[in-house]
Design an enzyme around this catalytic site. Structure first.
Site, PDB file in Angstrom:
ATOM      1  N   GLY A 276       0.773  -1.233   0.000  1.00  0.00           N
ATOM      2  CA  GLY A 276       0.000   0.000   0.000  1.00  0.00           C
ATOM      3  C   GLY A 276       0.805   1.285   0.000  1.00  0.00           C
ATOM      4  O   GLY A 276       1.825   1.426  -0.691  1.00  0.00           O
ATOM      5  N   SER A 277       0.364   2.221   0.828  1.00  0.00           N
ATOM      6  CA  SER A 277       0.881   3.588   0.790  1.00  0.00           C
ATOM      7  C   SER A 277       2.327   3.728   1.231  1.00  0.00           C
ATOM      8  O   SER A 277       2.911   4.806   1.102  1.00  0.00           O
ATOM      9  CB  SER A 277      -0.003   4.496   1.654  1.00  0.00           C
ATOM     10  OG  SER A 277      -1.304   4.572   1.112  1.00  0.00           O
ATOM     11  N   THR A 278       2.929   2.664   1.763  1.00  0.00           N
ATOM     12  CA  THR A 278       4.364   2.741   2.078  1.00  0.00           C
ATOM     13  C   THR A 278       5.189   2.926   0.808  1.00  0.00           C
ATOM     14  O   THR A 278       6.363   3.305   0.879  1.00  0.00           O
ATOM     15  CB  THR A 278       4.834   1.464   2.802  1.00  0.00           C
ATOM     16  OG1 THR A 278       4.553   0.312   1.985  1.00  0.00           O
ATOM     17  CG2 THR A 278       4.141   1.322   4.146  1.00  0.00           C
ATOM     18  N   PHE A 279       4.586   2.690  -0.367  1.00  0.00           N
ATOM     19  CA  PHE A 279       5.283   2.890  -1.639  1.00  0.00           C
ATOM     20  C   PHE A 279       5.334   4.375  -2.032  1.00  0.00           C
ATOM     21  O   PHE A 279       6.150   4.769  -2.875  1.00  0.00           O
ATOM     22  CB  PHE A 279       4.587   2.097  -2.752  1.00  0.00           C
ATOM     23  CG  PHE A 279       5.176   0.725  -2.998  1.00  0.00           C
ATOM     24  CD1 PHE A 279       5.646   0.368  -4.249  1.00  0.00           C
ATOM     25  CD2 PHE A 279       5.267  -0.199  -1.974  1.00  0.00           C
ATOM     26  CE1 PHE A 279       6.182  -0.891  -4.475  1.00  0.00           C
ATOM     27  CE2 PHE A 279       5.791  -1.458  -2.178  1.00  0.00           C
ATOM     28  CZ  PHE A 279       6.263  -1.812  -3.438  1.00  0.00           C
TER      29      PHE A 279
END
Length: 571
Positions: A276-279
């Site tokens: 998810g948003s850790t990218f």
């Protein structure tokens, strides 16, 4: 004078009776001696049979394992040792005593087994079977006192893991014949068995103090949020050393036969997840590095969902529906704004960043237990946009932690290692992925996410944590299970002079009363990192200081505080 003959007096009745008794006693004594001799002959014969027919098999089964070198942590604390111990075994076919009675007496000495189990072993139609491994000398003495010659004892070497399940997946375990089956036991098998090298313990990069803290906090979160699995890592950003590696559920390498496939699987290196948003910080670093974004004040439209072909990209309910600049895109974790930035970059500039981070190959570490990432087969326009916020691409938690080390350490990617860096094992030079300037900018942005965005619950007073949350729907049966998610937080501390990455991940957590029903990373994974940093920071030589922080003065003017606006609930 004539000879006088005198007749012998006739014996009395008493004398006759005494003679008969003496004869009878002699006869009984001879019979007892014969019976005793027969018993001794029988015992000697049975023992000879054991020696002749059972000894070879016993010696083959109770073989002394080859001497194996020790494994210690980075501070010299023992993690795996070879010790001398006793084995208790039995030749069931040669038992002389009552098997039920022997089973009862063995169960009294070893109650954890139970009488039924011992009786089952004693009645097996085999010539040899184990009763107990790693037995204490006291237990051996007690069993020997039973006087059953078919129960035998042998000295052997045993692999002992004195920390029990601590760092189990990093260490691994041995096969019955003494060879490494997984973890570093497998990687170091030849070295640990070589007489020329096994006298010197092998030091791993693991710090047992940090490992224990991470296991404690992650186990607590897994239980609280009833997660299916959990993963945790602490990584040195400059050397690639793994200071802690936690995979839950775990196993005890001393009793590995009691563990199932889920316990033996290493979630940090084998399991791949859409994270998810850790990218998003990785995408932003690519945008800055390639010159796609040169001005932090540049704004991107996040006023409404983004429709591309048959796909719709949208932000979470409650997020600001307006144009967002670069810091705000990360603070509010906007999918729409991130997708627009990725679309502006295109595949030709985003995909190479992911490849440089190693996302297209198995994680680079000594372990054999490594999963292959799920890499997009075809990069359509929508692929570029969705992978930018961690959907449509799956990697291991270790690869993500190493990517964050690259973002903050000055831009150098290095392979990770479970061996202590020092004389004889130097950290590799690595390869440059982003510039020093881009790395410095990413440190600022990651700190703002913790100070003002979705990572607030990861803050550890005095340790200046930076990082990013990520909550993605769990992949299932070729699609997604909207009822489950994977919650991740990757933190870095101290962000002004980065030294360590700390990652926590929960697979399928549930919402609780304390989280208001929320099951996203800001509520469960991020607090784990905050607590771990507070516990281990000083151990790792980082002095807490409330008067220090990274300088973000050039970014603060770009932040617009909306009156009454709710902060994003952590994608």
């Amino acid at each position: 004078m004539g000879t006088v003959l005198v007749a012998r007096p006739a014996p009395s009745r008493r004398a006759q009776a005494r003679g008969q008794l003496v004869a009878l006693a002699h006869m009984r004594l001879m019979m007892l001696m014969l019976l005793f001799a027969a018993a001794v002959t029988l015992v000697i014969g049975r023992l000879a049979m054991l020696a002749a027919f059972g000894g070879a098999e016993a010696r083959a089964t109770v073989a002394t394992l080859a001497a194996r070198g020790d494994i210690v942590d980075r501070n010299g604390q023992p993690l795996a040792r070879t010790i001398a111990s006793w084995t208790i075994a039995v030749h069931p076919r040669a038992l002389m005593g009552d098997k039920q009675a022997i089973a009862a007496r063995l169960a009294a000495l070893m109650p954890e087994r139970g009488e039924a189990w011992f009786y089952q072993q004693l009645t097996k139609d085999v010539s040899f079977t184990y009763l107990e491994r790693r037995a204490s000398p006291q237990l051996v003495e007690q069993v020997n006192a039973l006087g059953e010659p078919a129960i035998v004892f042998a000295r052997e070497t045993q692999r002992l893991y004195p920390q029990s399940s601590l760092a189990a997946h990093a260490l691994g375990f041995l096969s019955p014949d003494g060879h490494g089956m997984s973890g570093m036991e497998r990687v170091l098998d030849t070295q640990l068995l070589d007489p020329r090298t096994n006298g010197q313990p092998v030091a791993l990069s693991i710090d047992t103090r940090v490992q224990a803290a991470m296991e404690s906090e992650l186990s607590r979160a897994k239980t609280t949020y009833q997660a299916r699995a959990a993963a945790g890592l602490v990584l040195d950003v400059h050397t690639g050393e793994v200071i802690a590696m936690v995979s839950l559920p775990t196993f005890n390498p001393n009793r590995v036969g009691m563990s199932g496939a889920d316990e033996l699987r290493n979630a940090t290196t084998q399991n791949v997840y859409e994270l998810g948003s850790t990218f998003k910080p990785i995408t932003m670093a690519a945008a800055i590095e390639t010159g796609t974004v040169t001005d932090m004040s540049r704004r991107f439209d996040a006023t409404a969902p983004l429709h591309v072909g048959g796909f719709t990209i949208h932000d979470a309910a409650g997020d600001p529906a307006r144009w967002l600049n670069i810091p705000e895109t990360l603070i509010y974790s906007s999918n729409v704004a991130t997708a627009r930035i990725a679309d502006l970059m295109g595949r030709e500039r985003l995909e190479p960043m992911f490849r440089k981070m190693g996302f297209d190959t198995k994680p680079d570490i000594e372990l054999r237990e490594r999963g292959r990432p799920l890499w997009p087969r075809y990069w359509a326009r929508t692929t570029t946009m969705t992978t930018a916020y961690g959907h449509g691409i799956a990697i291991t938690p270790l690869q993500l932690a190493n990517a964050y080390a690259t973002l903050v350490n000055g831009g150098m990617w290095r392979p990770t290692t479970l061996l202590k860096v020092g004389p004889g094992h130097q950290a590799p030079a690595g390869r440059r992925v982003i510039s020093e300037a881009t790395s410095a900018r990413m440190r600022q942005l990651l700190r703002l996410i913790v100070l003002r965005g979705t990572g607030r619950s990861a803050e550890a007073p005095g340790y200046r944590v930076g990082g990013k949350t990520g909550s993605a729907e769990a992949a299932s049966m070729g699609g997604y299970d909207r009822s489950r998610n994977v919650a991740t937080f990757v933190g870095v501390f101290p962000i002004d002079q980065p030294r360590y990455v700390v990652l926590s991940m929960l697979d399928s957590p549930i919402g609780t009363k304390e989280t208001g029903g929320w099951k996203t990373a800001a509520w469960n994974a991020a607090p784990v990192v905050g607590r771990v940093v507070s516990r281990v920071g000083a151990m790792l030589g980082v002095t807490p200081d409330d008067n220090r922080d990274i300088d973000e003065s050039d970014l603060i003017p770009f932040l617009w505080e909306e009156p009454g606006a709710r902060q994003a609930a952590a994608r």
